[in-house]
Enzyme design. Structure first.
Site, PDB file in Angstrom:
ATOM      1  CG  HIS A  85      49.041  30.523  11.479  1.00 13.76           C
ATOM      2  ND1 HIS A  85      49.991  31.336  12.133  1.00 13.76           N
ATOM      3  CD2 HIS A  85      49.724  29.535  10.938  1.00 13.76           C
ATOM      4  CE1 HIS A  85      51.370  30.686  12.181  1.00 13.76           C
ATOM      5  NE2 HIS A  85      50.912  29.161  11.906  1.00 13.76           N
TER       6      HIS A  85
ATOM      7  CG  ASP B 113      55.542  29.080  12.311  1.00  8.29           C
ATOM      8  OD1 ASP B 113      53.905  29.379  11.623  1.00  8.29           O
ATOM      9  OD2 ASP B 113      56.064  28.981  13.123  1.00  8.29           O
TER      10      ASP B 113
ATOM     11  CD  GLU C 274      49.398  27.269  13.724  1.00  6.55           C
ATOM     12  OE1 GLU C 274      49.851  26.285  14.227  1.00  6.55           O
ATOM     13  OE2 GLU C 274      50.534  28.190  15.026  1.00  6.55           O
ATOM     14  CD  GLU C 275      53.093  30.319  16.270  1.00  5.74           C
ATOM     15  OE1 GLU C 275      52.963  29.838  16.783  1.00  5.74           O
ATOM     16  OE2 GLU C 275      52.966  30.214  15.030  1.00  5.74           O
TER      17      GLU C 275
ATOM     18  CG  ASP D  75      52.194  25.655   9.840  1.00  2.47           C
ATOM     19  OD1 ASP D  75      52.358  26.763   9.746  1.00  2.47           O
ATOM     20  OD2 ASP D  75      51.086  26.519  10.717  1.00  2.47           O
TER      21      ASP D  75
ATOM     22  CG  HIS E  42      57.945  29.606  17.331  1.00  2.00           C
ATOM     23  ND1 HIS E  42      57.122  28.872  18.223  1.00  2.00           N
ATOM     24  CD2 HIS E  42      57.346  28.896  15.926  1.00  2.00           C
ATOM     25  CE1 HIS E  42      56.194  28.237  17.388  1.00  2.00           C
ATOM     26  NE2 HIS E  42      56.421  28.675  16.078  1.00  2.00           N
TER      27      HIS E  42
HETATM   28 CO    CO Z   1      54.274  28.478  14.954  1.00  3.07          CO
HETATM   29 ZN    ZN Z   2      52.748  27.892  12.209  1.00  2.00          ZN
END
Ligand code: CO
Ligand code: ZN
Length: 333
Positions: A65, A166, A196-197, A219, A305
């Site tokens: 992503h 990420d 995606e998030e 990922d 994150h």
């Molecule tokens: Co993420």
């Molecule tokens: Zn991710």
């Protein structure tokens, strides 16, 4: 891979606004693609056709992503202070003291309302972004504007630290594998997905369009190698992780075996992954249409994150190697 990873992680592309990063990826993959298209959700679909004949060519979708977590302006008060809400999994504890860059170039710092106790972590509704404005009128952002963490890429030996590893780490691995595949009997779709998030939205629609037989997400995955971390076995620097399970998906056992066998044959270090929190695009691919054999190749990552996520360079190289080895040969199931 490092200069490209620096560029990718220093680009701003919160969910739904992936244009800037898609341009960079498109330029990188163009010489290696048979066809490129962008679907309605903004996912970049790179098709590489079979170069050799086999009895059992497989249509395989790979997904990494492009989007990152971010914030969206929800209110501006009369003194120009900006209230915001999350785009994806933004945690209060990582947001305090952060710098935010909006897509229109405006930057700001995160402040918060007075605390009941000095040790409290305020909820996002008690935080605001100070963009240097003094009134609603001269505030340079408006309701609905998107922003993301502002933080530069940094190297600490083999450990690479940046925002949005990420999943820019997955993006760089997927690009690297595409470049490294010399020949393949398989019909390959390298998909750089969107949103995606906020719930693996782009991967689901892309998979519906491609209708793959096998789907693999690339990922990041959490680790259990820091002080008092969750009891998980994944560690930085010990190789790519073969996902067996996360809370959103049970990997297809055939895909797990394919990854493990390929890694062992090619003498690439790997780890088995049972992730206790989070999921990936593989979940959306697996439950598309009548169902898809799905799995995930994960890159171990600390501080997911936050604005300073951390991966190991050897893991990136070995992830690209494993993916290249898997896709270059006929699939045996
Ligand atoms: Co993420
Ligand atoms: Zn991710």
């Amino acid at each position: 891979m490092k200069p490209l990873l620096k560029t990718l992680t220093e680009t701003f592309a919160p969910s739904g606004y992936e244009d800037a990063i898609r341009k960079i990826v498109q330029k990188e993959v163009k010489p290696f693609a048979d066809e490129i298209r962008v679907d309605a959700m903004g996912s970049l679909i790179v098709h590489k056709k079979p170069t050799t004949k086999s009895k059992n060519p497989r249509r395989i979708m790979l997904a990494a992503h492009m989007d990152e977590i971010g914030v969206i302006v929800s209110h501006v008060d009369k003194n120009g202070f900006v209230r915001f809400t999350n785009v994806g999994g933004v945690f209060g504890r990582y947001t305090l003291g952060a710098r935010i860059r909006f897509l229109n170039g405006t930057t700001g710092v995160v402040g918060f309302d007075k605390l009941e106790s000095v040790n409290d972590i305020p909820s996002m509704s008690k935080m605001y972004i100070d963009v240097g404005a003094t009134s609603r009128k001269n505030c340079p952002v408006q309701i609905g504007d998107f922003g993301a963490f502002e933080r530069s890429y940094m190297e600490m030996g083999n450990r690479l630290v940046a925002k949005s590893l990420d999943d820019r780490a997955g993006v760089v691995v997927l690009i690297e594998a595409l470049k490294a595949i010399k020949s393949t009997p398989n019909d390959l779709y390298f998909v750089f997905t969107t949103q995606e998030e906020v719930g693996t939205r782009g991967a689901g629609t892309a998979a519906y369009g491609i209708d793959p037989e096998i789907g693999i997400a690339i990922d990041v995955t959490g680790t259990g190698d820091t002080p008092a971390s969750l009891k998980m076995s994944m560690e930085l620097g010990k190789g790519p992780c073969v996902k067996v399970r996360d809370p959103g998906m049970l990997s297809d056992p055939r895909v797990v075996e394919w990854m493990v066998n390929t890694a062992e044959k090619a003498k690439i270090p790997y780890q088995r992954e049972v992730l206790l929190v989070g999921s990936t695009d593989a979940r959306a691919i697996q439950i598309t249409r009548a169902g898809v054999m799905a799995g995930a190749l994960s890159i171990p990552c600390r501080y997911i994150h936050s604005a300073s996520e951390m991966v190991d360079y050897e893991d990136l190289k070995n992830s690209a190697k494993l993916l290249t080895a898997m896709l270059s040969k006929p699939v045996s199931f």
